[in-house]
Design an enzyme around this catalytic site. Sequence first.
Site, short mmCIF file in Angstrom:
data_model
loop_
_atom_site.label_atom_id
_atom_site.label_comp_id
_atom_site.label_asym_id
_atom_site.label_seq_id
_atom_site.Cartn_x
_atom_site.Cartn_y
_atom_site.Cartn_z
N ASP A 50 0.79 -1.04 -0.02
CA ASP A 50 0.19 -0.02 -0.16
C ASP A 50 0.78 1.24 0.07
O ASP A 50 0.62 2.41 -0.44
CB ASP A 50 -0.93 0.11 1.19
CG ASP A 50 -1.77 -1.21 1.18
OD1 ASP A 50 -2.27 -1.38 2.25
OD2 ASP A 50 -1.90 -1.76 0.46
N TYR A 92 -9.68 10.01 -5.53
CA TYR A 92 -9.01 9.26 -6.34
C TYR A 92 -9.55 9.67 -7.94
O TYR A 92 -9.13 9.20 -8.86
CB TYR A 92 -8.96 7.99 -6.18
CG TYR A 92 -8.43 7.81 -4.68
CD1 TYR A 92 -9.11 7.29 -3.38
CD2 TYR A 92 -7.03 7.85 -4.68
CE1 TYR A 92 -8.57 7.43 -2.61
CE2 TYR A 92 -6.43 7.66 -3.51
CZ TYR A 92 -7.12 7.66 -2.35
OH TYR A 92 -6.74 7.49 -0.99
N GLY A 128 -1.91 2.78 4.62
CA GLY A 128 -2.96 2.99 3.69
C GLY A 128 -2.23 4.34 2.98
O GLY A 128 -3.21 5.24 2.88
N HIS A 160 -3.79 7.96 8.14
CA HIS A 160 -3.37 6.69 8.63
C HIS A 160 -2.15 6.26 9.14
O HIS A 160 -1.81 5.43 9.76
CB HIS A 160 -3.70 5.68 7.35
CG HIS A 160 -5.00 5.62 6.84
ND1 HIS A 160 -6.05 5.39 7.62
CD2 HIS A 160 -5.30 5.81 5.62
CE1 HIS A 160 -7.18 5.70 6.60
NE2 HIS A 160 -6.65 5.64 5.60
N ASP A 206 -12.69 11.42 -1.24
CA ASP A 206 -13.12 10.00 -1.74
C ASP A 206 -14.55 9.42 -1.43
O ASP A 206 -14.84 8.32 -1.60
CB ASP A 206 -12.07 8.86 -1.33
CG ASP A 206 -11.40 9.02 0.01
OD1 ASP A 206 -10.60 8.20 0.34
OD2 ASP A 206 -12.13 9.90 1.03
N ASP A 223 -13.09 12.08 5.55
CA ASP A 223 -12.70 11.24 4.57
C ASP A 223 -13.56 9.97 4.51
O ASP A 223 -14.14 9.59 5.56
CB ASP A 223 -11.14 10.71 4.92
CG ASP A 223 -10.39 10.17 3.89
OD1 ASP A 223 -9.79 10.69 2.95
OD2 ASP A 223 -10.69 8.88 3.48
#
Length: 406
Positions: A127, A333, A177, A169, A293, A204
């Site tokens: 990730d 994204y 993350g 994160h 997102d 988020d």
Amino acid sequence: PLKPFNRQALPRLKRRSFGATRCDSTTGDKINQVSSSSGVVYVHSEQLIRLCDTLLKVPKRAGMVHSLLEAYGLLQNMTVLPPHRTTKEDLTVFHSQDFVDCLERLNQEDDSEKNEELKQQFGLGYDCPTIPHVFDFVCLAAGATLRAAQALVNGESRVAINWCGGWHHAKRDEASGFCYVNDVVLGILKLREKFDRVLYLDLDLHHGDGVEDAFCYTPKVLTCSFHKYCPGFFPGTGSVDDVGIGKGKFYSVNVPLKDGIQDNQYFSVFCRVVDQLKQCYNPSAIVVQCGADTLADDPMQSFNMTPTGLARCLHHVVSAWQLPTLLLGGGGYRLANTARCWANLTATVLGCRLPAEIPEHEHFLEYGPDYQLDVSPTHRPNLNTDEYIEKTIAAITENLEKISDG
Ligand SMILES: CC1(C)CN(C2CCCC2)C(=O)N1c1ccccc1/C=C/C(=O)NO
Ligand SMILES: [Zn+2]
């Protein structure tokens, strides 16, 4: 007869306004002069943009956000400041020395086979691939958030923005993350140098676990995260029963939501929760992670929000509460929609109304086929039943009855 009054003949007046910045409808140019103390600081540098644009998962997003703000003329209404270049000492205020040393050592190389077990130990693998110049990126992204927080501590402005921050994160000694440094924690620790009680709001799609973990033991920072919560969805934490520990018990608030939530229901949940937080916690400063997102057309395909919906939430806390406010980015994204969203949020805190048409600029073609500022919700089922929402808010209300204002 008197000559008709000719407005054009008058020099443009610098009328003193009382806080609100009105922008004319064409380019967002400021009409009324706003005193700097109630102004907005925007942290930016070409190097920060360049480093963020190399981030594999959101390539060129930072550049798109900045150039859209510029195209709408919003930079003229803000004080633009360069980020601090953080030192390793600045980072070890939260992160472990070993983790920071590892990031520095990996700065030069790409994702090669060497140091494999070292990378695994610090969460640097799938990730969080070790991107080239990862340490340079970390120092500048955190430095931008620290410069924004410093502006609030110094009283240089009431609102400060870093759209290249919000990496919620990252843990003390582990990347997670896609977050390599927790600039949010560093920014909050900077604010705590002046403000007694800091409220953190995480909008988020994902639970702000790194920030909650950092402050779960203390009542001096109340973390409140609105996020998707369902089996198997990253990071898997953030249930409504996750309330904090020890002295911090009931100072972690989690609002777990299901797929498909739209603007109106989200705004209703948001207000019912944050109005209680205002009343019983009485924060002296707020930090808002504005991860995009949650938007309707995001590849995460989870929530069904629009930039207007998020702007209504932000307006509710930033403009109504008039507290020192730090705004940070995060996920997002569908790159053009993330830029649309953060331009909308920037205009909201400036009190500017933006024209619906995306202005001509370097990335104009990325906004096709409509070239409009707003994003429409898609037709997807909303799994948030009224019963589920009422049960969730009832549990949160019961928990909040146990804290009085600091
Ligand atoms: C690697 C990316 C960040 C990108 N991505 C999608 C988006 C579009 C195509 C893949 C993910 O699911 N990611 C993740 C992978 C593993 C763990 C976490 C995340 C995202 C975290 C986040 O957004 N926090 O706020
Ligand atoms: Zn996210």
